[in-house]
Design an enzyme around this catalytic site. Structure first.
Site, PDB file in Angstrom:
ATOM      1  N   LYS A   1      72.608   7.381 -42.064  1.00 15.45           N
ATOM      2  CA  LYS A   1      73.445   6.281 -42.568  1.00 15.45           C
ATOM      3  C   LYS A   1      74.364   5.773 -41.454  1.00 15.45           C
ATOM      4  O   LYS A   1      74.595   4.567 -41.328  1.00 15.45           O
ATOM      5  CB  LYS A   1      74.279   6.731 -43.778  1.00 15.45           C
ATOM      6  CG  LYS A   1      73.494   7.016 -45.042  1.00 15.45           C
ATOM      7  CD  LYS A   1      72.755   5.810 -45.600  1.00 15.45           C
ATOM      8  CE  LYS A   1      73.669   4.781 -46.244  1.00 15.45           C
ATOM      9  NZ  LYS A   1      72.886   3.690 -46.882  1.00 15.45           N
TER      10      LYS A   1
ATOM     11  N   TYR B   1      71.112  13.198 -43.491  1.00 12.56           N
ATOM     12  CA  TYR B   1      71.380  12.004 -44.313  1.00 12.56           C
ATOM     13  C   TYR B   1      72.515  11.183 -43.726  1.00 12.56           C
ATOM     14  O   TYR B   1      72.367   9.979 -43.481  1.00 12.56           O
ATOM     15  CB  TYR B   1      71.714  12.412 -45.759  1.00 12.56           C
ATOM     16  CG  TYR B   1      72.390  11.304 -46.550  1.00 12.56           C
ATOM     17  CD1 TYR B   1      71.681  10.167 -46.930  1.00 12.56           C
ATOM     18  CD2 TYR B   1      73.745  11.378 -46.884  1.00 12.56           C
ATOM     19  CE1 TYR B   1      72.299   9.136 -47.625  1.00 12.56           C
ATOM     20  CE2 TYR B   1      74.372  10.355 -47.582  1.00 12.56           C
ATOM     21  CZ  TYR B   1      73.642   9.228 -47.954  1.00 12.56           C
ATOM     22  OH  TYR B   1      74.259   8.203 -48.633  1.00 12.56           O
TER      23      TYR B   1
ATOM     24  N   THR C   1      78.239   4.966 -46.818  1.00 14.58           N
ATOM     25  CA  THR C   1      78.844   6.143 -47.449  1.00 14.58           C
ATOM     26  C   THR C   1      80.039   6.674 -46.663  1.00 14.58           C
ATOM     27  O   THR C   1      80.111   6.492 -45.445  1.00 14.58           O
ATOM     28  CB  THR C   1      77.774   7.255 -47.572  1.00 14.58           C
ATOM     29  OG1 THR C   1      78.394   8.460 -47.995  1.00 14.58           O
ATOM     30  CG2 THR C   1      77.088   7.528 -46.231  1.00 14.58           C
ATOM     31  N   ASP C   2      80.906   7.382 -47.355  1.00 14.57           N
ATOM     32  CA  ASP C   2      82.031   8.038 -46.665  1.00 14.57           C
ATOM     33  C   ASP C   2      81.576   9.225 -45.823  1.00 14.57           C
ATOM     34  O   ASP C   2      82.319   9.715 -44.964  1.00 14.57           O
ATOM     35  CB  ASP C   2      83.103   8.482 -47.671  1.00 14.57           C
ATOM     36  CG  ASP C   2      82.604   9.456 -48.743  1.00 14.57           C
ATOM     37  OD1 ASP C   2      81.402   9.809 -48.729  1.00 14.57           O
ATOM     38  OD2 ASP C   2      83.413   9.856 -49.599  1.00 14.57           O
ATOM     39  N   GLU C   3      80.338   9.698 -46.072  1.00 19.63           N
ATOM     40  CA  GLU C   3      79.866  10.896 -45.354  1.00 19.63           C
ATOM     41  C   GLU C   3      79.744  10.659 -43.855  1.00 19.63           C
ATOM     42  O   GLU C   3      79.689  11.613 -43.085  1.00 19.63           O
ATOM     43  CB  GLU C   3      78.516  11.357 -45.911  1.00 19.63           C
ATOM     44  CG  GLU C   3      78.584  11.707 -47.372  1.00 19.63           C
ATOM     45  CD  GLU C   3      77.515  12.693 -47.817  1.00 19.63           C
ATOM     46  OE1 GLU C   3      76.811  13.251 -46.980  1.00 19.63           O
ATOM     47  OE2 GLU C   3      77.403  12.888 -49.035  1.00 19.63           O
TER      48      GLU C   3
HETATM   49  P1  NAD Z   1      68.996   6.281 -55.105  1.00 15.43           P
HETATM   50  O1  NAD Z   1      68.328   7.369 -54.332  1.00 15.43           O
HETATM   51  O2  NAD Z   1      69.311   6.479 -56.538  1.00 15.43           O
HETATM   52  O3  NAD Z   1      68.143   4.937 -55.006  1.00 15.43           O
HETATM   53  C1  NAD Z   1      67.548   4.502 -53.821  1.00 15.43           C
HETATM   54  C2  NAD Z   1      66.565   3.382 -54.172  1.00 15.43           C
HETATM   55  O4  NAD Z   1      65.976   2.912 -52.942  1.00 15.43           O
HETATM   56  C3  NAD Z   1      65.421   3.836 -55.066  1.00 15.43           C
HETATM   57  O5  NAD Z   1      65.219   2.894 -56.097  1.00 15.43           O
HETATM   58  C4  NAD Z   1      64.231   3.886 -54.131  1.00 15.43           C
HETATM   59  O6  NAD Z   1      62.987   3.619 -54.778  1.00 15.43           O
HETATM   60  C5  NAD Z   1      64.588   2.784 -53.136  1.00 15.43           C
HETATM   61  N1  NAD Z   1      63.923   2.962 -51.837  1.00 15.43           N
HETATM   62  C6  NAD Z   1      63.885   4.098 -51.095  1.00 15.43           C
HETATM   63  N2  NAD Z   1      63.167   3.883 -49.983  1.00 15.43           N
HETATM   64  C7  NAD Z   1      62.770   2.584 -50.007  1.00 15.43           C
HETATM   65  C8  NAD Z   1      62.033   1.769 -49.131  1.00 15.43           C
HETATM   66  N3  NAD Z   1      61.525   2.249 -47.994  1.00 15.43           N
HETATM   67  N4  NAD Z   1      61.822   0.471 -49.463  1.00 15.43           N
HETATM   68  C9  NAD Z   1      62.322  -0.022 -50.630  1.00 15.43           C
HETATM   69  N5  NAD Z   1      63.029   0.708 -51.501  1.00 15.43           N
HETATM   70  C10 NAD Z   1      63.250   2.002 -51.190  1.00 15.43           C
HETATM   71  O7  NAD Z   1      70.310   5.955 -54.269  1.00 15.43           O
HETATM   72  P2  NAD Z   1      71.765   5.552 -54.774  1.00 15.43           P
HETATM   73  O8  NAD Z   1      72.513   6.791 -55.084  1.00 15.43           O
HETATM   74  O9  NAD Z   1      71.652   4.477 -55.778  1.00 15.43           O
HETATM   75  O10 NAD Z   1      72.379   4.979 -53.411  1.00 15.43           O
HETATM   76  C11 NAD Z   1      72.221   3.601 -53.077  1.00 15.43           C
HETATM   77  C12 NAD Z   1      72.874   3.353 -51.731  1.00 15.43           C
HETATM   78  O11 NAD Z   1      74.253   3.708 -51.795  1.00 15.43           O
HETATM   79  C13 NAD Z   1      72.291   4.191 -50.590  1.00 15.43           C
HETATM   80  O12 NAD Z   1      72.238   3.392 -49.438  1.00 15.43           O
HETATM   81  C14 NAD Z   1      73.260   5.332 -50.419  1.00 15.43           C
HETATM   82  O13 NAD Z   1      73.274   5.807 -49.091  1.00 15.43           O
HETATM   83  C15 NAD Z   1      74.565   4.642 -50.773  1.00 15.43           C
HETATM   84  N6  NAD Z   1      75.614   5.517 -51.303  1.00 15.43           N
HETATM   85  C16 NAD Z   1      75.379   6.289 -52.404  1.00 15.43           C
HETATM   86  C17 NAD Z   1      76.420   7.056 -52.943  1.00 15.43           C
HETATM   87  C18 NAD Z   1      76.228   7.910 -54.161  1.00 15.43           C
HETATM   88  O14 NAD Z   1      77.155   8.613 -54.549  1.00 15.43           O
HETATM   89  N7  NAD Z   1      75.076   7.883 -54.822  1.00 15.43           N
HETATM   90  C19 NAD Z   1      77.677   7.046 -52.342  1.00 15.43           C
HETATM   91  C20 NAD Z   1      77.865   6.279 -51.182  1.00 15.43           C
HETATM   92  C21 NAD Z   1      76.827   5.494 -50.702  1.00 15.43           C
HETATM   93  O1  DAU Z   2      80.009  10.903 -50.554  1.00  8.51           O
HETATM   94  C1  DAU Z   2      79.012   9.974 -50.845  1.00  8.51           C
HETATM   95  C2  DAU Z   2      77.686  10.683 -51.012  1.00  8.51           C
HETATM   96  O2  DAU Z   2      77.723  11.343 -52.270  1.00  8.51           O
HETATM   97  C3  DAU Z   2      76.496   9.734 -50.965  1.00  8.51           C
HETATM   98  O3  DAU Z   2      76.426   9.127 -49.700  1.00  8.51           O
HETATM   99  C4  DAU Z   2      75.187  10.478 -51.259  1.00  8.51           C
HETATM  100  O4  DAU Z   2      74.120   9.555 -51.317  1.00  8.51           O
HETATM  101  C5  DAU Z   2      75.334  11.158 -52.600  1.00  8.51           C
HETATM  102  O5  DAU Z   2      74.175  11.931 -52.872  1.00  8.51           O
HETATM  103  C6  DAU Z   2      76.565  12.057 -52.620  1.00  8.51           C
HETATM  104  O6  DAU Z   2      76.389  13.174 -51.707  1.00  8.51           O
HETATM  105  P1  DAU Z   2      76.869  14.648 -52.081  1.00  8.51           P
HETATM  106  O7  DAU Z   2      76.123  15.611 -51.262  1.00  8.51           O
HETATM  107  O8  DAU Z   2      78.367  14.729 -52.052  1.00  8.51           O
HETATM  108  O9  DAU Z   2      76.423  14.670 -53.629  1.00  8.51           O
HETATM  109  P2  DAU Z   2      75.737  15.824 -54.508  1.00  8.51           P
HETATM  110  O10 DAU Z   2      75.775  15.369 -55.920  1.00  8.51           O
HETATM  111  O11 DAU Z   2      74.443  16.273 -53.945  1.00  8.51           O
HETATM  112  O12 DAU Z   2      76.776  17.023 -54.341  1.00  8.51           O
HETATM  113  C7  DAU Z   2      78.128  16.881 -54.724  1.00  8.51           C
HETATM  114  C8  DAU Z   2      78.841  18.171 -54.396  1.00  8.51           C
HETATM  115  O13 DAU Z   2      78.359  19.204 -55.258  1.00  8.51           O
HETATM  116  C9  DAU Z   2      78.591  18.678 -52.982  1.00  8.51           C
HETATM  117  O14 DAU Z   2      79.761  19.347 -52.525  1.00  8.51           O
HETATM  118  C10 DAU Z   2      77.466  19.687 -53.153  1.00  8.51           C
HETATM  119  C11 DAU Z   2      77.738  20.258 -54.518  1.00  8.51           C
HETATM  120  N1  DAU Z   2      76.566  20.687 -55.311  1.00  8.51           N
HETATM  121  C12 DAU Z   2      75.530  19.824 -55.450  1.00  8.51           C
HETATM  122  C13 DAU Z   2      74.437  20.167 -56.211  1.00  8.51           C
HETATM  123  C14 DAU Z   2      73.265  19.225 -56.362  1.00  8.51           C
HETATM  124  C15 DAU Z   2      76.566  21.922 -55.948  1.00  8.51           C
HETATM  125  O15 DAU Z   2      77.543  22.698 -55.827  1.00  8.51           O
HETATM  126  N2  DAU Z   2      75.487  22.258 -56.707  1.00  8.51           N
HETATM  127  C16 DAU Z   2      74.414  21.444 -56.861  1.00  8.51           C
HETATM  128  O16 DAU Z   2      73.432  21.823 -57.563  1.00  8.51           O
END
Ligand code: NAD
Ligand code: DAU
Length: 365
Positions: A163, A159, A133-135
């Protein structure tokens, strides 16, 4: 022909990636390993469940023995590692699961890959791709340049710290043991199968129910939105063209303040209800069903502790070296995503009937 192990393939991005890969590489074989936590959902794979090329295994990435067996049995040559705890708010309430899954789980995956690929030499070529992630780069000021692959790590939440730790382990296994790893760091994804605890799907589901749309703090936090299909294309490029040991940033080039994003979704909802009479019957509690503005549901609430102000991704390296380019604009992507949630009420209702609802009740009310 590749044989892939996809961890977390029943989650949001993992499932989209499974759909992408089966469509683009029909001769390949896929094993999905997923523990089916609250975020994992087999409904995300329903459309491809019957494909003979796909095998689903319910299991934990921390079970190193299981991962080793899968690598041997299916002669896996490519791991795409998505499995993680992914929600920042949950990491603030309970960091332990994030250390266990994201740090220990990734280390378990690396250990298994080292044993089977480097010691037993089961396949002639291998690749361990780690999805990050970019975080990990921390928070930007309004005028700072976007994150590059050289930006120093400065994670701010449990989180992102977990990562970051996993990214360092992947790097170490490449440098120390010669594991052929790649890592991609991407920005905020959105699109189909996005769990409704994250901002975009939460807002869509809430506005359809006439529930408040919570915006943390002043709503001026900026995220760089990436349609999940572009992310999948980006990872595909890394696997096909990326060099072992390298890191690639993948972004959407679509910075947007949270409040603007929510207002855009509200406008999309208002327009959709105006065009389609049936929506008022399907979602009678939505303000738009009564001709009222969806934006009336917006509420500014207490800020997230340690809330990062701005993320922005510079993906020049991926563009230059991999030919990656985001294809979906934020406007197109939001419109398509809103339509997907309208058309797939069965999916999000099922998700919300389960533990998600329980968690929301425990932590938010
Ligand atoms: P998600 O939470 O939707 O899915 C995670 C999946 O991992 C689920 O299916 C869960 O059952 C599985 N899982 C969790 N713990 C496990 C374990 N111990 N063993 C096996 N499976 C397990 O997550 P996502 O949003 O699809 O993110 C996927 C990946 O991408 C993550 O590594 C996250 O850090 C990264 N990422 C997500 C975002 C985003 O915006 N969602 C952005 C950047 C990076
Ligand atoms: O940047 C990549 C990341 O993006 C991933 O690594 C994470 O897995 C993914 O969950 C996401 O993280 P964020 O914290 O940015 O996503 P989230 O959707 O939780 O929040 C997006 C923005 O909106 C953040 O600034 C917090 C804000 N927010 C979020 C929620 C859930 C609100 O203002 N209200 C809300 O109810």
């Amino acid at each position: 022909m590749r044989s892939l192990l996809i961890t977390g393939g029943a989650g949001f991005i993992g499932a989209n990636f499974v759909h992408h890969w089966l469509a683009q590489h029909p001769d390949d074989r896929l094993v999905v390993l997923d523990a089916l936590t609250y975020a994992g959902n087999l409904a995300n794979l329903e459309a491809v469940r019957a494909r003979p090329a796909l095998r689903f295994v319910r299991g934990d990435i921390r079970d190193t023995g299981l991962v080793e067996r899968l690598l041997r049995e299916a002669r896996i040559d490519t791991i795409v590692h998505f499995a993680a705890e992914s929600h920042v708010d949950r990491s603030i309430h309970g960091p332990d699961a994030f250390i266990e899954t994201n740090v220990q789980g990734t280390h378990s995956m690396l250990k298994a890959a080292r044993t089977v690929w480097l010691e037993e030499r089961t396949v002639p070529r291998h690749r361990f791709h780690h999805v990050s992630t970019d975080e990990v780069y921390g928070s930007l000021g309004p005028k700072d340049p976007a994150f590059t692959e050289c930006t120093p790590y400065a994670p701010n939440s449990p989180y992102s710290a977990s990562k970051a730790a996993s990214d360092h382990l992947v790097r170490a296994y490449h440098h120390t043991y010669g594991l052929a790893t790649t890592t991609s760091n991407c920005s905020n994804n959105y699109g189909p199968y996005h769990f409704p605890e994250k901002l975009i799907p939460l807002a869509i589901v809430n506005l359809l129910h006439g529930r408040e749309l919570p915006i943390y703090g002043d709503g001026r936090n900026v995220r760089d939105w990436l349609h999940v299909s572009d992310h999948c294309r980006g990872i595909d490029r890394v696997l096909e063209r990326g060099a072992p040991g390298e890191v690639y940033n993948i972004g959407g080039g679509a910075e947007c303040q949270n409040v603007t994003l929510i207002e855009t979704l509200c406008a999309l909802a208002d327009a959709a209800f105006e065009q389609r009479n049936d929506l008022a019957r399907q979602f009678p509690d939505a303000p738009a069903a009564r001709g009222e503005k969806s934006a009336s549901l917006i509420r500014f609430v207490k800020d997230r502790p340690g809330h990062d102000r701005r993320y922005a991704i510079d993906c020049a390296k991926a563009e230059r070296e991999l030919g990656y380019r985001a294809e979906v604009t934020l406007e197109q992507g939001l419109r398509a995503t809103f339509q997907w949630y309208l058309a797939n009420e069965w999916w999000w209702r099922a998700v919300m009937d389960g533990s998600y609802q329980h968690w929301i009740e425990t932590h938010y009310r």
